[in-house]
Design an enzyme around this catalytic site. Structure first.
Site, mmCIF file in Angstrom:
data_model
loop_
_atom_site.group_PDB
_atom_site.id
_atom_site.type_symbol
_atom_site.label_atom_id
_atom_site.label_comp_id
_atom_site.label_asym_id
_atom_site.label_seq_id
_atom_site.Cartn_x
_atom_site.Cartn_y
_atom_site.Cartn_z
ATOM 1 N N ASP A 67 -13.836 57.416 4.114
ATOM 2 C CA ASP A 67 -12.457 57.325 3.631
ATOM 3 C C ASP A 67 -12.363 57.398 2.109
ATOM 4 O O ASP A 67 -13.378 57.348 1.407
ATOM 5 C CB ASP A 67 -11.799 56.025 4.137
ATOM 6 C CG ASP A 67 -12.701 54.801 3.992
ATOM 7 O OD1 ASP A 67 -13.642 54.839 3.174
ATOM 8 O OD2 ASP A 67 -12.473 53.806 4.685
ATOM 9 N N ASN A 135 -9.729 42.101 9.450
ATOM 10 C CA ASN A 135 -8.755 42.261 10.538
ATOM 11 C C ASN A 135 -9.278 43.202 11.629
ATOM 12 O O ASN A 135 -8.520 43.642 12.486
ATOM 13 C CB ASN A 135 -7.420 42.783 9.986
ATOM 14 C CG ASN A 135 -7.546 44.174 9.388
ATOM 15 O OD1 ASN A 135 -8.644 44.746 9.341
ATOM 16 N ND2 ASN A 135 -6.452 44.736 8.929
ATOM 17 N N GLU A 142 -6.540 50.801 10.778
ATOM 18 C CA GLU A 142 -6.009 49.452 10.864
ATOM 19 C C GLU A 142 -5.601 49.129 12.308
ATOM 20 O O GLU A 142 -5.483 50.040 13.138
ATOM 21 C CB GLU A 142 -4.778 49.336 9.945
ATOM 22 C CG GLU A 142 -5.056 49.626 8.481
ATOM 23 C CD GLU A 142 -5.770 48.465 7.766
ATOM 24 O OE1 GLU A 142 -6.391 47.623 8.432
ATOM 25 O OE2 GLU A 142 -5.697 48.418 6.516
HETATM 26 C C1 GLP Z 1 -12.690 48.748 3.191
HETATM 27 C C2 GLP Z 1 -13.305 50.040 3.707
HETATM 28 C C3 GLP Z 1 -14.052 49.822 5.011
HETATM 29 C C4 GLP Z 1 -14.944 48.609 4.867
HETATM 30 C C5 GLP Z 1 -14.110 47.389 4.655
HETATM 31 C C6 GLP Z 1 -14.918 46.109 4.553
HETATM 32 O O1 GLP Z 1 -11.401 48.525 3.587
HETATM 33 N N1 GLP Z 1 -12.362 51.085 3.902
HETATM 34 O O2 GLP Z 1 -14.790 50.985 5.312
HETATM 35 O O3 GLP Z 1 -15.723 48.460 6.025
HETATM 36 O O4 GLP Z 1 -13.396 47.565 3.447
HETATM 37 O O5 GLP Z 1 -15.361 45.919 3.259
HETATM 38 P P1 GLP Z 1 -16.439 44.883 2.783
HETATM 39 O O6 GLP Z 1 -17.752 45.415 3.228
HETATM 40 O O7 GLP Z 1 -16.312 44.858 1.296
HETATM 41 O O8 GLP Z 1 -16.112 43.587 3.402
#
Ligand code: GLP
Length: 250
Positions: A67, A135, A142
């Site tokens: 993404d 979430n 989402e």
């Molecule tokens: C973001 C990314 C996800 C990722 C998530 C969790 O929103 N788009 O791909 O898995 O955060 O992030 P973290 O690993 O910092 O908890």
């Protein structure tokens, strides 16, 4: 679905990196699906240190990121492109042409989604690294996103924007939209490695593994994937442990 419990972030990162290194050595022309966020940073660090020590060869490896934020240019330090350069790409011998990250500042975002989808169609992902949102989101899919979703523009949940605000100066700066691979794209990866650490992920990990398989909890769909390994530390599995559930642990 395999759940590997580890003691801490470093063990999680090492174990994930070991899988990737083994794969790259066996499949020098393989296709990696990559993620951003704090969960894979340690894994990337391990890949870089392995590259420095063992010269694991990424010259013919292709990568696809999950993404990118909409409206953030790739040279902006908050972009996922910048993140990937900083944490991985500039330290290994992957070719710039083989790196694929959606362009969040494309003029025509719909066209950008279609072109990313086309590239994925011609270049299926062998191993996809995933984190998980508090979430239950995967990529930027989402709660409520269709299981049939493909590359699309996603509106970020309020919770996701708050969680990701730590990477920005203020909540207002966190983009509202992102281009993300859809759940269907993620499910098409031949293998998935999901990393989860910390107590903020405990509820999501519990619901992913023990709750209903439902679009309300995007990560739960992964239970239908034929080859997924979850590497989680004890803080992220605390709710499973409370059940006395040692099932599938190693
Ligand atoms: C973001 C990314 C996800 C990722 C998530 C969790 O929103 N788009 O791909 O898995 O955060 O992030 P973290 O690993 O910092 O908890």
């Amino acid at each position: 679905m395999k759940l590997i419990r580890v003691n801490n972030y470093q063990e999680m990162s090492r174990m994930g990196a070991k899988e990737i290194i083994k794969f790259v050595n066996k499949n020098p022309q393989g296709v990696l699906g990559l993620a951003t966020g704090s969960s894979p940073i340690g894994l990337y660090k391990e890949l870089v240190s392995d590259y420095q020590q063992n010269s694991t060869n990424y010259a013919e490896i292709t990568s696809f990121n999950l993404d990118e934020y909409v409206g953030i240019d790739k040279n902006n330090p908050q972009s996922y492109y910048y993140f990937m350069m900083q944490h991985l790409f500039q330290h290994i011998n992957i070719k710039e042409n083989n790196i694929n990250i959606p362009n969040g500042s494309a003029k025509d975002l719909k066209e950008e989604c279609e072109s990313y989808e086309d590239k994925l169609r011609f270049c299926p992902i062998d191993i996809q690294i995933l984190g998980i949102g508090a979430n239950g989101h995967i990529g930027f899919n989402e709660p409520g996103t269709s299981v049939n979703s493909r590359v699309h523009i996603a509106e970020l949940d309020k919770k996701t924007r708050i969680d990701n605000a730590r990477f920005f100066y203020s909540l207002e700066e966190v983009p509202t939209y992102a281009i993300t691979m859809g759940i269907k794209n993620i499910m098409e990866a031949k293998k998935i490695i999901l990393l989860a650490y910390g107590e903020e992920k405990a509820q999501a990990v519990y619901s992913m593994l023990k709750g209903d398989v439902t679009e309300k909890m995007p990560a739960s769909i992964l239970r239908k994937h034929p080859n997924i390994t979850i590497i989680a530390d004890h803080k992220a599995t605390v709710l499973l442990d409370a059940l006395g559930d040692q099932e599938a642990s190693v």
